[in-house]
Design a protein around this motif. Structure first.
Motif, PDB file in Angstrom:
ATOM      1  N   GLN A  27       0.445   2.664   1.250  1.00  0.00           N
ATOM      2  CA  GLN A  27       0.639   2.698  -0.182  1.00  0.00           C
ATOM      3  C   GLN A  27       0.356   1.340  -0.788  1.00  0.00           C
ATOM      4  O   GLN A  27       0.339   0.328  -0.104  1.00  0.00           O
ATOM      5  N   LYS A  28       0.087   1.354  -2.074  1.00  0.00           N
ATOM      6  CA  LYS A  28      -0.177   0.168  -2.892  1.00  0.00           C
ATOM      7  C   LYS A  28      -1.535  -0.459  -2.574  1.00  0.00           C
ATOM      8  O   LYS A  28      -2.409  -0.501  -3.418  1.00  0.00           O
ATOM      9  N   LYS A  29      -1.735  -1.013  -1.363  1.00  0.00           N
ATOM     10  CA  LYS A  29      -3.009  -1.606  -1.020  1.00  0.00           C
ATOM     11  C   LYS A  29      -4.041  -0.498  -0.859  1.00  0.00           C
ATOM     12  O   LYS A  29      -3.709   0.660  -0.693  1.00  0.00           O
ATOM     13  N   SER A  30      -5.338  -0.890  -0.867  1.00  0.00           N
ATOM     14  CA  SER A  30      -6.362   0.094  -0.584  1.00  0.00           C
ATOM     15  C   SER A  30      -6.210   0.508   0.877  1.00  0.00           C
ATOM     16  O   SER A  30      -5.618  -0.212   1.687  1.00  0.00           O
ATOM     17  N   LEU A  31      -6.748   1.658   1.222  1.00  0.00           N
ATOM     18  CA  LEU A  31      -6.639   2.137   2.604  1.00  0.00           C
ATOM     19  C   LEU A  31      -7.267   1.141   3.576  1.00  0.00           C
ATOM     20  O   LEU A  31      -6.703   0.859   4.633  1.00  0.00           O
ATOM     21  N   ALA A  32      -8.421   0.607   3.212  1.00  0.00           N
ATOM     22  CA  ALA A  32      -9.103  -0.338   4.097  1.00  0.00           C
ATOM     23  C   ALA A  32      -8.276  -1.605   4.299  1.00  0.00           C
ATOM     24  O   ALA A  32      -8.170  -2.128   5.418  1.00  0.00           O
ATOM     25  N   GLU A  33      -7.672  -2.097   3.230  1.00  0.00           N
ATOM     26  CA  GLU A  33      -6.835  -3.294   3.329  1.00  0.00           C
ATOM     27  C   GLU A  33      -5.620  -3.040   4.207  1.00  0.00           C
ATOM     28  O   GLU A  33      -5.222  -3.908   4.999  1.00  0.00           O
ATOM     29  N   GLU A  34      -5.032  -1.862   4.064  1.00  0.00           N
ATOM     30  CA  GLU A  34      -3.855  -1.541   4.852  1.00  0.00           C
ATOM     31  C   GLU A  34      -4.195  -1.405   6.331  1.00  0.00           C
ATOM     32  O   GLU A  34      -3.471  -1.890   7.198  1.00  0.00           O
ATOM     33  N   VAL A  35      -5.306  -0.742   6.621  1.00  0.00           N
ATOM     34  CA  VAL A  35      -5.721  -0.581   8.019  1.00  0.00           C
ATOM     35  C   VAL A  35      -6.036  -1.936   8.640  1.00  0.00           C
ATOM     36  O   VAL A  35      -5.609  -2.233   9.765  1.00  0.00           O
ATOM     37  N   SER A  36      -6.772  -2.780   7.905  1.00  0.00           N
ATOM     38  CA  SER A  36      -7.102  -4.104   8.433  1.00  0.00           C
ATOM     39  C   SER A  36      -5.845  -4.939   8.641  1.00  0.00           C
ATOM     40  O   SER A  36      -5.728  -5.701   9.597  1.00  0.00           O
TER      41      SER A  36
END
Length: 252
Positions: A27-36
């Motif tokens: 949540q909140k961050k983009s999916l890519a940012e969260e995965v990274s």
């Protein structure tokens, strides 16, 4: 979404098993940012070590519950930071357990004001030299506008306005070099200096004292006096009595 489980050796390489925790959501961050971010945490925590190979794209997609474009963007982020490397035909590997290619603007956020002042001390004179050589009529108009506002704000005791005008004045000199890299570098530093100056200057006393020297710097740039412009720029960053320096520095 869970963290990584312990790594397990295979016959060809080291496969990282990822176990998803259904109680954790992105949540909140983009999916890519969260995965990274999740992958980076495992590297920083030592659960992934240098040389280990990540699962394939389809495996990562399934484990994180995201699409292919998200996985690729997350991997790209970590490659740009220096954490991972992609080897054609082999896969994606942990390149470093520390960030080796941190974006410059992010590094500046961690710099203290003394570090930034030291860098400015190094580049102020070269910037003044180039500005004296390359300034245009428009460049000079911008400098004059900012230096006038700086002086007016200093006299009225408006610290915030004076600091902003001071930063704008120096940025206008940097732009007058017509060197985009130098101008962008200088601008990036001054963005972070501003907040530090808010703590340093309780009033405009020092800013008032340094106004004549700033005006002389502008004069030397306008007249194309390279050596005097460089000297004036250097004096701005000396821990000396400004009034004494003002008496010793004259228009040439």
């Amino acid at each position: 979404m869970s963290t990584f489980a312990n790594a397990k050796n295979s016959s060809d390489d080291i496969i990282i098993r990822l176990i998803m925790d259904i109680n954790t959501t992105i949540q909140k961050k983009s999916l890519a940012e969260e995965v990274s971010s999740l992958i980076r945490e495992q590297i920083n925590d030592g659960k992934l070590t240098k040389g280990e190979k990540l699962p394939t794209e389809p495996e990562l997609m399934k484990l994180f519950g995201v699409g292919r474009s998200t996985v690729r963007e997350a991997i790209k982020m970590l490659v740009n930071m220096g954490y991972l490397s992609v080897q054609q035909g082999r896969g994606t590997f942990v390149e470093s357990v520390t960030e080796t290619n941190e974006p410059f603007h992010q590094r500046l956020k961690r710099a203290d004001i003394q570090e930034l002042r030291e860098v400015r001390d190094i580049i102020e004179a070269p910037i003044a030299r180039l500005a004296a050589q390359r300034r245009t009529k428009i460049d000079l108009e911008n400098m004059k506008r900012h230096i006038q506002e700086r002086g007016e704000a200093a006299k009225s005791g408006d610290v915030g306005r004076c600091i902003a005008a001071d930063i704008n004045f120096h940025n206008s000199i940097a732009r007058a070099t017509h060197n985009e890299i130098l101008s962008e570098l200088y601008h990036s530093m001054t963005v972070h200096l501003t907040s530090g100056y808010d703590y340093i200057y309780e009033d405009t006393t020092y800013l008032m004292k340094s106004q004549p020297l700033h005006e002389r710097l502008l004069h030397h740039i306008e007249t194309g006096n390279i050596e005097s412009a460089m000297r004036a720029a250097k004096l701005l960053w000396k821990d000396v009595n400004i009034e004494k320096e003002s008496d010793e520095e004259h228009f040439n």
